[in-house]
Design an enzyme around this catalytic site. Structure first.
Site, PDB file in Angstrom:
ATOM      1  N   CYS A   1      -1.171   8.079   6.724  1.00 41.38           N
ATOM      2  CA  CYS A   1      -2.442   8.528   7.294  1.00 41.38           C
ATOM      3  C   CYS A   1      -2.854   7.710   8.521  1.00 41.38           C
ATOM      4  CB  CYS A   1      -3.540   8.477   6.243  1.00 41.38           C
ATOM      5  SG  CYS A   1      -3.264   9.594   4.857  1.00 41.38           S
ATOM      6  N   HIS A   2      -2.810   6.393   8.400  1.00 46.17           N
ATOM      7  CA  HIS A   2      -3.272   5.542   9.503  1.00 46.17           C
ATOM      8  C   HIS A   2      -2.342   4.372   9.789  1.00 46.17           C
ATOM      9  CE1 HIS A   2      -6.924   7.613   7.995  1.00 46.17           C
ATOM     10  NE2 HIS A   2      -7.018   7.876   9.270  1.00 46.17           N
TER      11      HIS A   2
END
Length: 165
Positions: free
Chosen positions: A129-130
């Site tokens: 995701c990040h």
């Protein structure tokens, strides 16, 4: 007459209080999900599995001696959330790492527990995701996640069974 009235009031209070107290007890399905047993006999050194605990992903990893040595060699001053591998595992079972598979940044499920998944730059877990990267001990090494992967309460019931919760 007074004793009879007091006895009648006491029985009445018990009849009213008992259902109220029972309604505060957890439901049977909640009690059933409060712990999870995992058979770890098939997990080879260097492998990990995904399971589920309280509707969250759970990672169980059998660390190799090389992974243990690499985790122990990292200076705590380099870690954002300093913890040794010994603090994250059970005494005498340092090769077994049990963590919740939930990134501490925004709750995504990191990769690295299944065969062929991206393990990130530190060989542990990688959150797609990040970009948070965790080492083989589940400790945050880079990216926006503020904390290590959480280690739930667990115990070895036998040499091949773990009870989480």
């Amino acid at each position: 007459m007074a004793i009879g009235a007091v006895a009648f009031a006491g029985v009445g209070a018990g009849v009213i209080a008992l259902p109220l107290i029972n309604s505060m007890s957890p439901a049977a399905d909640t009690l059933a999900a409060s712990s999870t047993e995992i058979d770890i006999s098939a997990i080879q050194p260097g492998q990990s599995i995904k399971s589920s605990f309280r509707k969250q992903p759970l990672f169980v990893r059998n660390l190799t001696p090389q992974e243990i040595a690499a985790a122990d060699a990292v200076p705590l001053s380099e870690l954002r959330d300093p913890q040794t591998l010994a603090e994250r595992t059970k005494a005498g079972k340092s090769n077994w790492l049990v963590t919740l598979g939930v990134c501490t940044h925004l709750g995504c499920v990191p990769l690295g527990a299944a065969e062929g998944e991206n393990k990130g730059a530190f060989g542990g877990y990688f959150c797609p995701c990040h970009g948070s990267a965790y080492d083989t001990a589940g400790r945050i090494r880079s990216g926006p996640a503020p904390l290590n992967l959480a280690v739930p309460e667990y115990a070895f019931t036998t040499d091949t069974m773990i009870t989480v919760g």
